[in-house]
Design an enzyme around this catalytic site. Structure first.
Site, PDB file in Angstrom:
ATOM      1  CE1 TYR A  69      37.161  31.576  43.603  1.00 54.78           C
ATOM      2  CE2 TYR A  69      35.949  33.697  42.709  1.00 54.78           C
ATOM      3  CZ  TYR A  69      36.012  32.622  43.864  1.00 54.78           C
ATOM      4  OH  TYR A  69      35.695  32.982  45.075  1.00 54.78           O
TER       5      TYR A  69
ATOM      6  CD  GLU B 182      36.045  29.586  46.294  1.00 49.32           C
ATOM      7  OE1 GLU B 182      36.410  28.780  47.048  1.00 49.32           O
ATOM      8  OE2 GLU B 182      36.463  30.785  46.581  1.00 49.32           O
TER       9      GLU B 182
END
Ligand code: GDP
Ligand code: MN
Length: 403
Positions: A125, A213
């Protein structure tokens, strides 16, 4: 402003960020063409069909009509058409869309990048966002790729690393290396990740974004680092500097009332309550929403008609509020500073007459320049508009009409 994954990946790629390649399509036939093209470009024989909507959780989400997931693997060219058909035109429901879901108008046909090799593919991530409390950008990274970062933050916060970027000196080499190291990378993958972080940060700054993101970032089985997903959030106030990006706006993904408000120069945010409100000035709008809550109602919207509101903007705001079926009462709270109250009152009366047949009670509170003239116009209009003088009165009247 939000954009689609395929658009975000185009931007990232133009800044040198390595991505999972793909081609967008809006019909099953074009999806097959896209897959063939992708095969020529990358040699891939497995494809991923990815619904393009402005919401995450597509992989686990379901298309209502067909039961297909929003991200599916096609293990041959023959599978691309039926799998695209099962997604295109359908309504995709994910944990981010709400129960009503979002219609899918486009799919991204991407190369399968989870191919087997010397090591297992591994998901990470990575995000960049503005930390308002610290007044600078922060890079967040985690080994728990593919999971909701909210869940990781709640259950295993120690698995999130953060690196704050000093705006005066920008991202430093040691910071990118620190993040890559914290992700447990080494060798070629470590170097690629450092490069990836630098390119990503460059793209973030250059596009005046407020959030990137990338979940997941993938380490492929041959140690390449790729952006598999990309959520890009741009600062609306900087869009005038990025005409090419501004053109990527997809109005079909946005709330129609918010779009209409934007076209009329109104600052409108739809909410879930039952009391519509129209106010000039963001601060007064916030205070008005508080008053509505205190009187037992829930605001149906935030609406700031702006300091220079005139009869037309008032009318436009009024129409937008009335289009929301949840609205049971409307509170108009205007402080006449630049705008005169008599003008606002005329706007309200005009709007009321031209829309006709309004059966929700309307409470108007006008204060400031020409407030008395304004109240008189409302009182003499013969319309079912209640005028209040002080805010407390207005709140009481909202309470009465909701009871
Ligand atoms: P999201 O569910 O909206 O966040 O969409 P993503 O783009 O993140 O995709 C969801 C999931 O699909 C990822 O977490 C991966 O597990 C999977 N996925 C995406 N691309 C590929 C691929 O090329 N191959 C395989 N096997 N899985 C993929
Ligand atoms: Mn994702």
């Amino acid at each position: 402003m939000n954009i689609h994954e395929y658009q975000a990946k185009d931007i990232l790629k133009s800044y040198g960020v390595t991505i999972q390649e793909g081609i967008v399509a809006d019909t099953p036939e074009k999806a097959v063409e896209a897959a063939k093209e992708l095969n020529r470009e990358t040699g891939t024989e497995w494809y991923v069909v990815k619904a393009q909507i402005h919401a995450g959780g597509r992989g686990k989400g379901k298309v209502q009509e067909t039961g297909s997931n929003g991200v599916v693997l096609a293990k041959s060219l023959d599978e691309v058409k039926p799998k695209s058909e099962a997604i295109l035109g359908g309504t995709l429901v994910t944990h981010q869309t709400g129960a009503e879901g979002k219609k899918v108008n486009k799919v991204l046909i991407a190369q399968d990048v989870y191919y087997p090799g010397e090591s297992e593919p591994k998901e990470y991530y990575l995000s960049i966002l503005l930390d308002r409390a610290k007044g600078c950008n922060v890079i967040m990274a985690s080994t728990e790729g593919g999971m909701d970062i909210e869940t990781v933050a709640e259950e295993t916060p120690e698995k999130i690393v953060k690196e704050w970027i000093d705006p005066a000196v920008g991202l430093q080499g040691f910071q990118a290396r620190k993040v890559a190291f914290a992700l447990g990378l080494e060798g070629q993958a470590f170097k690629e990740m450092v490069k990836f972080i630098f390119s990503l940060y460059k793209a973030y700054e250059a596009t005046d974004s407020s959030q990137f993101e990338i979940n997941p970032v993938l380490k492929t089985s041959d140690n390449k680092i790729l952006a598999v997903d990309a959520k890009v959030n741009l600062d609306d106030n900087a869009l005038y500097r990025h005409k090419d990006i501004a053109e990527m706006r997809d109005l079909s993904e946005e709330d129609p009332l918010e779009v209409e408000a934007g076209q009329n120069g109104l600052n409108y945010v739809k909410l879930d309550g039952n009391v519509g409100c129209m106010v000039n000035g963001a601060g007064l709008a916030m205070a008005t929403m508080d008053i509505i809550k205190l009187s037992g109602g829930e605001p149906a919207n935030f609406l700031d008609v702006g300091g220079g509101a005139n009869a037309q903007t008032v009318e436009a705001g009024f129409r937008i509020i009335l289009k929301d079926p949840n609205v049971k009462a409307i509170l108009i709270n205007i402080f006449g500073g630049i705008v005169r109250c008599d003008r606002v009152a005329n706007g309200v009366v005009e709007a009321y007459k031209s829309i006709g047949d309004i059966d929700v009670p309307i409470i108007v509170r006008l204060q400031g320049t020409n407030a008395e003239e304004g109240a008189k116009i409302i009182d003499e209009s013969g319309l079912k508009v209640v005028s209040a003088v002080v805010l407390k009165d207005a709140a009481e009247k909202v309470k009465e009409v909701l009871a």
